[in-house]
Design a protein around this motif. Structure first.
Motif, PDB file in Angstrom:
ATOM      1  N   LEU A 225       0.822  -1.216   0.000  1.00  0.00           N
ATOM      2  CA  LEU A 225       0.000   0.000   0.000  1.00  0.00           C
ATOM      3  C   LEU A 225       0.854   1.263   0.000  1.00  0.00           C
ATOM      4  O   LEU A 225       0.575   2.216  -0.745  1.00  0.00           O
ATOM      5  CB  LEU A 225      -0.935  -0.017   1.221  1.00  0.00           C
ATOM      6  N   ASP A 226       1.891   1.289   0.820  1.00  0.00           N
ATOM      7  CA  ASP A 226       2.752   2.480   0.880  1.00  0.00           C
ATOM      8  C   ASP A 226       3.406   2.764  -0.461  1.00  0.00           C
ATOM      9  O   ASP A 226       3.471   3.917  -0.916  1.00  0.00           O
ATOM     10  CB  ASP A 226       3.817   2.297   1.962  1.00  0.00           C
ATOM     11  N   GLU A 227       3.921   1.702  -1.093  1.00  0.00           N
ATOM     12  CA  GLU A 227       4.558   1.872  -2.402  1.00  0.00           C
ATOM     13  C   GLU A 227       3.543   2.317  -3.440  1.00  0.00           C
ATOM     14  O   GLU A 227       3.844   3.138  -4.313  1.00  0.00           O
ATOM     15  CB  GLU A 227       5.203   0.542  -2.824  1.00  0.00           C
ATOM     16  N   LEU A 228       2.327   1.794  -3.348  1.00  0.00           N
ATOM     17  CA  LEU A 228       1.268   2.171  -4.292  1.00  0.00           C
ATOM     18  C   LEU A 228       0.918   3.648  -4.168  1.00  0.00           C
ATOM     19  O   LEU A 228       0.771   4.363  -5.178  1.00  0.00           O
ATOM     20  CB  LEU A 228       0.036   1.301  -4.044  1.00  0.00           C
TER      21      LEU A 228
ATOM     22  N   SER B 119       5.439   8.446 -12.870  1.00  0.00           N
ATOM     23  CA  SER B 119       4.661   8.680 -14.084  1.00  0.00           C
ATOM     24  C   SER B 119       3.502   7.699 -14.199  1.00  0.00           C
ATOM     25  O   SER B 119       3.415   6.723 -13.458  1.00  0.00           O
ATOM     26  CB  SER B 119       5.568   8.551 -15.318  1.00  0.00           C
ATOM     27  N   ILE B 120       2.638   7.966 -15.159  1.00  0.00           N
ATOM     28  CA  ILE B 120       1.468   7.097 -15.368  1.00  0.00           C
ATOM     29  C   ILE B 120       1.902   5.705 -15.793  1.00  0.00           C
ATOM     30  O   ILE B 120       1.329   4.698 -15.368  1.00  0.00           O
ATOM     31  CB  ILE B 120       0.531   7.723 -16.427  1.00  0.00           C
TER      32      ILE B 120
ATOM     33  N   GLN C 198       2.414  -0.042 -14.715  1.00  0.00           N
ATOM     34  CA  GLN C 198       3.224  -1.254 -14.606  1.00  0.00           C
ATOM     35  C   GLN C 198       3.117  -1.859 -13.206  1.00  0.00           C
ATOM     36  O   GLN C 198       3.034  -3.092 -13.043  1.00  0.00           O
ATOM     37  CB  GLN C 198       4.685  -0.955 -14.946  1.00  0.00           C
ATOM     38  N   PHE C 199       3.130  -0.990 -12.201  1.00  0.00           N
ATOM     39  CA  PHE C 199       3.031  -1.478 -10.818  1.00  0.00           C
ATOM     40  C   PHE C 199       1.668  -2.136 -10.570  1.00  0.00           C
ATOM     41  O   PHE C 199       1.584  -3.195  -9.932  1.00  0.00           O
ATOM     42  CB  PHE C 199       3.237  -0.307  -9.845  1.00  0.00           C
ATOM     43  N   ILE C 200       0.610  -1.517 -11.067  1.00  0.00           N
ATOM     44  CA  ILE C 200      -0.741  -2.065 -10.886  1.00  0.00           C
ATOM     45  C   ILE C 200      -0.868  -3.413 -11.598  1.00  0.00           C
ATOM     46  O   ILE C 200      -1.453  -4.364 -11.063  1.00  0.00           O
ATOM     47  CB  ILE C 200      -1.799  -1.069 -11.395  1.00  0.00           C
ATOM     48  N   ILE C 201      -0.285  -3.497 -12.800  1.00  0.00           N
ATOM     49  CA  ILE C 201      -0.335  -4.756 -13.552  1.00  0.00           C
ATOM     50  C   ILE C 201       0.402  -5.861 -12.797  1.00  0.00           C
ATOM     51  O   ILE C 201      -0.078  -6.998 -12.672  1.00  0.00           O
ATOM     52  CB  ILE C 201       0.284  -4.585 -14.954  1.00  0.00           C
ATOM     53  N   SER C 202       1.567  -5.544 -12.259  1.00  0.00           N
ATOM     54  CA  SER C 202       2.336  -6.542 -11.493  1.00  0.00           C
ATOM     55  C   SER C 202       1.576  -6.967 -10.239  1.00  0.00           C
ATOM     56  O   SER C 202       1.616  -8.140  -9.840  1.00  0.00           O
ATOM     57  CB  SER C 202       3.707  -5.985 -11.121  1.00  0.00           C
TER      58      SER C 202
END
Length: 387
Positions: free
Chosen positions: A195-198, A206-207, A212-216
């Motif tokens: 959560l913190d990283e998100l 950037s978007i 990429q983070f959400i996909i992973s």
């Protein structure tokens, strides 16, 4: 008063109309119905031929989801390159593309889609086939895919018994609740761990980085969820097999009737026994042909083998006789053993019709039999001189 009369009439109608009868026996278990015996091999084979097997649907679904999603992740770069090339080609040649040309649709839509989805579809098909094969093996059953119009308008009570008011219905409800809990817990703890990283990425990156983070994160949740669902689906496999065995149980009377059906009707069994006995007696009879002195034949239809033992019998004895195919076998054995064959149509017919096996030749036929034996002795003497 009118309402009371209305309800009385309604209850009377329901009581007399079988379509409204609520039979509690429909919801009874196998033991309650008297089916306490394990299924026979014949019933198991019949059920398998009809497509009724212990097949869990949850395990294949979980395996297909895991392997298909893994394929998408592995081939994501390959699929992305194909789509990128298509978009680049379309934007670069937008003014020159002829939309009336069918080859354009093939090049920019059909072919890229086929290239993208062939790996995914192949893995899905193979994983589905293997996950089912691991449970029930390979068996092609045309009856399982045969249209059944009863399924279009099902029996309501039967449907309620199987899908709602049954152990299967309660277990399905429990499975659904557990699956929802698994998905919710995995999603919650996966998001909570990052959560913190998100939040930091959403504020400062950037978007593309956020995407990429959400996909992973989605990939992680899907993998963890499907693995847990595969483990949980093993309980469904065990339940389905237990339920199948329970449904396959038989009454003692059913086993007796099946045994009777398999063994056959007593009269049929007796007839088969008589046929077998007749066949054995024919084989025994044919074995005696090689010991005969002469065989009386009607060229193609009849053959009668005679033997004369002067120490025991007052006349020659019929030791074998046959018609058509059996006659040919007698003649073949006689030929193999160099036994003289005397062709006499009336004599062969009369011996076959009037003299039973192991009976002596009647006196009125002695004259013909003497001729046959005389020719037999002459034939043997000629062979002896030639030798």
């Amino acid at each position: 008063m009118q309402s009371e009369k209305y309800y009385l009439k309604l209850f009377e109608y329901i009581d007399h109309n079988s379509s409204f009868m609520f039979d509690l026996q429909r919801f009874a278990s196998a033991d309650a119905e008297g089916r306490t015996e394990s299924a026979t091999e014949h019933k198991r084979k019949k059920s398998r031929d009809e497509g009724r097997v212990a097949l869990s649907k949850d395990l294949p679904a979980a395996i297909i989801t895991l392997l298909t999603f893994s394929t998408i992740v592995i081939f994501s770069g390959y699929i992305f390159n194909i789509l990128t090339e298509v978009f680049r080609y379309v934007f670069e040649n937008m003014t020159r593309l002829d939309v009336s040309d069918s080859t354009v649709y093939n090049d920019i839509i059909l072919k890229p889609l086929i290239k993208s989805f062939i790996p995914i579809a192949s893995v899905a098909f193979i994983s589905a086939a293997l996950s089912n094969y691991m449970q029930i093996g390979f068996k092609f059953t045309p009856k399982a895919i045969k249209p059944d119009f009863k399924k279009i308008v099902p029996d309501v009570f039967k449907y309620l018994k199987k899908q709602v008011f049954s152990i299967s219905g309660y277990f399905s409800l429990l499975k659904s609740i557990v699956k929802i809990i698994i998905i919710a817990l995995v999603s919650f703890f996966s998001v909570k761990a990052q959560l913190d990283e998100l939040l930091a990425i959403a504020q400062y990156e950037s978007i593309i980085t956020s995407f990429q983070f959400i996909i992973s994160l989605i990939i992680e949740v899907v993998f963890k969820t499907t693995i847990l669902l595969i483990i949980f689906s093993l309980t469904d496999v065990l339940f389905v097999r237990w339920q199948f065995e329970d449904q396959q149980k038989m009454k003692k009377q059913e086993i007796k009737e099946e045994h009777k059906e398999m063994e056959g009707d007593p009269q049929v069994k007796m007839k088969l026994k008589q046929m077998y006995k007749s066949l054995m007696s024919q084989q025994k009879m044919l074995a005696e042909v090689s010991k005969s002195d002469v065989v009386i034949t009607n060229p193609t239809h009849y053959a009668v083998a005679l033997r004369y033992d002067s120490k025991i019998d007052a006349a020659p004895r019929v030791i074998a006789k046959g018609k058509d195919k059996l006659a040919l076998e007698i003649k073949e054995i006689a030929k193999e053993n160099n036994i003289f064959m005397y062709e006499n149509v009336p004599l062969a017919r009369k011996l076959y019709a009037e003299v039973e096996i192991n009976d002596l030749v009647p006196e009125e036929l002695f004259g013909f039999i003497v001729v046959a034996y005389k020719l037999s002795y002459q034939s043997r003497n000629k062979k002896g001189v030639l030798l």
